[in-house]
Design a protein around this motif. Structure first.
Motif, short mmCIF file in Angstrom:
data_model
loop_
_atom_site.label_atom_id
_atom_site.label_comp_id
_atom_site.label_asym_id
_atom_site.label_seq_id
_atom_site.Cartn_x
_atom_site.Cartn_y
_atom_site.Cartn_z
N GLY A 35 15.84 60.91 41.63
CA GLY A 35 15.72 60.48 40.26
C GLY A 35 16.76 61.19 39.22
N PHE A 90 13.10 60.97 35.33
CA PHE A 90 12.70 59.99 36.31
C PHE A 90 11.04 60.07 36.19
CE2 PHE A 90 11.07 58.00 40.07
CZ PHE A 90 12.06 56.89 40.11
N ALA A 94 15.86 52.56 36.19
CA ALA A 94 15.77 52.96 37.55
C ALA A 94 14.09 52.83 38.09
CB ALA A 94 16.19 54.56 37.67
N ASP A 123 20.35 59.67 42.72
CA ASP A 123 20.44 59.69 41.26
C ASP A 123 20.13 58.24 40.98
OD1 ASP A 123 23.11 58.44 40.76
OD2 ASP A 123 23.47 59.77 42.36
N THR A 124 20.12 58.36 39.37
CA THR A 124 19.44 57.06 39.03
C THR A 124 20.84 55.93 38.71
OG1 THR A 124 20.15 58.00 36.77
CG2 THR A 124 17.75 57.84 37.18
N ARG A 173 17.66 56.60 32.01
CA ARG A 173 17.62 55.23 31.99
C ARG A 173 16.29 54.82 32.92
NH1 ARG A 173 22.86 54.17 35.72
NH2 ARG A 173 23.77 55.34 34.08
N GLU A 174 15.36 54.38 32.00
CA GLU A 174 14.16 53.76 32.54
C GLU A 174 14.25 52.70 33.53
OE1 GLU A 174 10.07 52.43 30.33
OE2 GLU A 174 10.79 54.45 29.64
#
Length: 593
Positions: free
Chosen positions: A61, A90, A69, A14-15, A66-67
């Motif tokens: 992802g 993601f 990541a 995950d992010t 949240r970009e």
């Protein structure tokens, strides 16, 4: 073609594991990148070299929008991410910033960390140990974005800046083929009589929302990288400070000031700070049925309870929308979820939605729409429906949708608003899957650490000692949940070994709870009532838990490290289960008090 070393990770990365919440408020990606994969491989950032590859399992992802990541991976020089499958946000975020993402299941079991692999992006293939593997090709539109160097480079080159020719109509499009509710909303936004799953369309946005989790980076790109920076329609843009509110560090304070100054400079009147969680503020003040709304937060799907198509995006997509007033959308397929009957006393919509996620899996609705229908849905209040739509992304869904009935129209009218359009699916519309749930058979459940789809009856987790309990978040901090907690706590006390933190979802909810005496009951019982904000759910500013500690929460996620230390544990449950556990000091259900 380029050869790089492989860094291999498992399923459902995950992010939060790629870059944890406590780091994403840092001023730049350069400051964040040393913390990439910190909870999974503390030495990753030091070991990775330009040209290396990240290899993931299924649903890579997943989690937040949240970009940061994919951005930290690109900043570290990762040439491409390869995975069996991806979470949709993601995947799109990576393409938007120019980070290639390849889907290839066959190579996963053939290589290990440290092996070398050759990537041929033009051919869409990988080679390892002399064996060539084909990857799934991107749609042409996504290929073009990657070829341009990302969405911002494409925008600067003048591609895609043209506005949608026909603004969406206020009534149902005149269609020749049956459409789902999702397709009708997209058709309205595209100004077309009909659209269907698998098509890509440019659409006009009704509203755009962003919060303090990423907006500081959005503003930096706007100021420093855009060729023609402008805000196309300030009246459609909403800025909300809710994640770290009030500011907890000088760097957070600087990020908030950047948002404040930008909103004032560009005439963004819808600016909120200290007023509550972004999605609650949006449904209280902005969302109308029939609209298409993007938000730089994954739980933007919440708005489907009001009959609006809300979907989470990364900061680049938000920036593109803010500058052009439009976005592109790949029309999703829909899954029908029919609800019948009524929930039994002590069982909540949160128990229902966690049950659904447990049944279909965290990737069971990836890039699909969960459309809820049935007499069971009609029996739920608007606040209860918001619980269902909010968690749709935890099954991978692009959004959730529900027809705007009289309850929704009354909700809007009470707040001085009216629908842009009221849509429902045609009787013979096509669905990729259908499920039916008898609400009378739903029971209290918990999601065990560290996966939201590891859902079991709450009675199977009885006796697990807890250190902290949390009631709040965009999923479960409304007046109904606070009333439930107060009813259970009346005449009782929070266990002396438990920190019970309660965060109402908005100032309006806080005020109502104060007026009804709910907050007094919580306070007298020993709960810590804090200001309306994301609080414990996002694990960065309030109630952060330490190594070995156990939290039971009404938050949205229970990923490893989500609420604090990587060696802590998070269980998810309903307001009733969380409150009962806070009283007993261990996981229990309300009927066992």
């Amino acid at each position: 073609m380029s050869i790089g070393r492989v860094f291999k990770f498992g399923n459902d990365v995950d992010t939060d594991q790629i870059i944890a919440s406590q780091y994403i408020i840092l001023p730049s990606v350069e400051e964040m990148k040393p913390h990439a994969f910190e909870s999974l491989d503390p030495d990753f950032a030091a070991k990775v070299r330009p040209g290396d590859l990240v290899l993931g399992g299924a649903n890579f992802g997943c989690g937040s929008s949240r970009e940061q990541a994919p951005a930290v991976l690109k900043a570290l020089g990762v040439q491409a991410v390869v995975a069996k499958s991806y979470a949709r946000i993601f995947y799109r975020n990576a393409i938007n910033i120019g980070l290639p993402v390849l889907i290839c299941a066959d190579i996963y079991d053939k290589v290990e960390s440290g092996d070398e692999a050759e990537v041929d992006l033009a051919a869409g293939s990988l080679t390892a140990h002399g064996q060539r593997y084909a990857s799934t090709k991107l749609p042409r539109h996504m290929q073009d974005i990657l070829a341009a160097g990302g969405l911002i480079a494409s925008l600067n080159a003048g591609k895609g800046e043209e506005k949608t020719e026909a603004r969406a109509g206020e009534t149902s499009p005149s269609a020749q083929s049956p459409m789902t509710m999702a397709e009708k909303i997209i058709a309205r936004a595209a100004g077309l009589p009909e659209v269907h799953a698998g098509e890509i369309h440019t659409i006009a946005l009704d509203k755009m929302m962003t919060n303090d989790g990423t907006t500081h980076l959005t503003i930096d790109i706007f100021d420093n990288e855009l060729k023609n920076p402008k805000v196309a329609s300030p009246d459609r843009v909403v800025f909300i400070v809710d994640h770290n509110s009030p500011a907890d560090t000088p760097k957070t304070a600087a990020a908030h000031k950047k948002m404040r100054d930008f909103a004032q400079k560009h005439g963004i009147a819808a600016y909120y700070e200290g007023k509550g969680v972004c999605h609650q503020l949006m449904v209280e003040n902005h969302v109308n049925s029939g609209e298409f709304i993007i938000g730089a937060d994954s739980h933007t799907c919440t708005y489907g309870a009001l009959g609006a198509f809300g979907t989470g995006v990364g900061l680049t997509d938000f920036l593109y929308g803010m500058v052009t007033g439009s976005t592109w959308v790949l029309v999703p397929e829909s899954i029908k979820v029919t609800l019948t009957g009524a929930l039994r006393p002590g069982v909540t919509p949160r128990d229902l939605m966690l049950t659904i996620i447990g049944d279909i899996g965290a990737d069971g609705a990836t890039y699909k729409v969960l459309e809820f229908v049935g007499d069971g849905l009609e029996g739920l209040s608007v606040d209860e429906r918001l619980v269902l739509s909010n968690l749709a992304v935890e099954a991978g869904a692009k959004t959730a949708l529900m027809r705007a009935d009289d309850k929704v129209l009354d909700y809007l009218a009470a707040r001085g608003r009216a629908p842009k359009a009221v849509f429902e699916s045609d009787p013979n519309a096509a669905y990729v899957a259908e499920y039916t749930y008898d609400l009378s058979k739903i029971q209290p459940v918990v999601a065990r650490p560290h996966h939201i789809d590891d859902v079991v009856p709450a009675e199977t987790a009885l006796g697990v000692k807890i250190d902290e309990a949390f009631l709040g978040s965009c999923n479960n901090g409304r007046i109904g949940e606070l009333r439930t907690a107060a009813a259970l706590l009346k005449g009782r006390k929070v266990h002396p070994g438990v920190r019970f933190i309660v965060s109402p979802a908005s100032q309006a909810v806080y005020a109502q709870a104060l007026e009804e005496g709910v907050l007094q009951t919580l306070n007298e019982a020993g709960a810590m009532v804090v200001n309306p904000n994301c609080s414990v759910c996002w694990g960065s500013c309030q109630g952060v838990i330490g190594p070995g500690e156990v939290l039971i929460s009404t938050g949205t996620r229970n990923f490893r490290g989500r609420a604090g230390h990587k060696d802590s544990e998070v269980y998810l449950g309903s307001a009733a289960t969380v409150t009962a556990s806070a009283i007993k000091g261990e996981i229990t259900t309300a009927d066992r008090l």
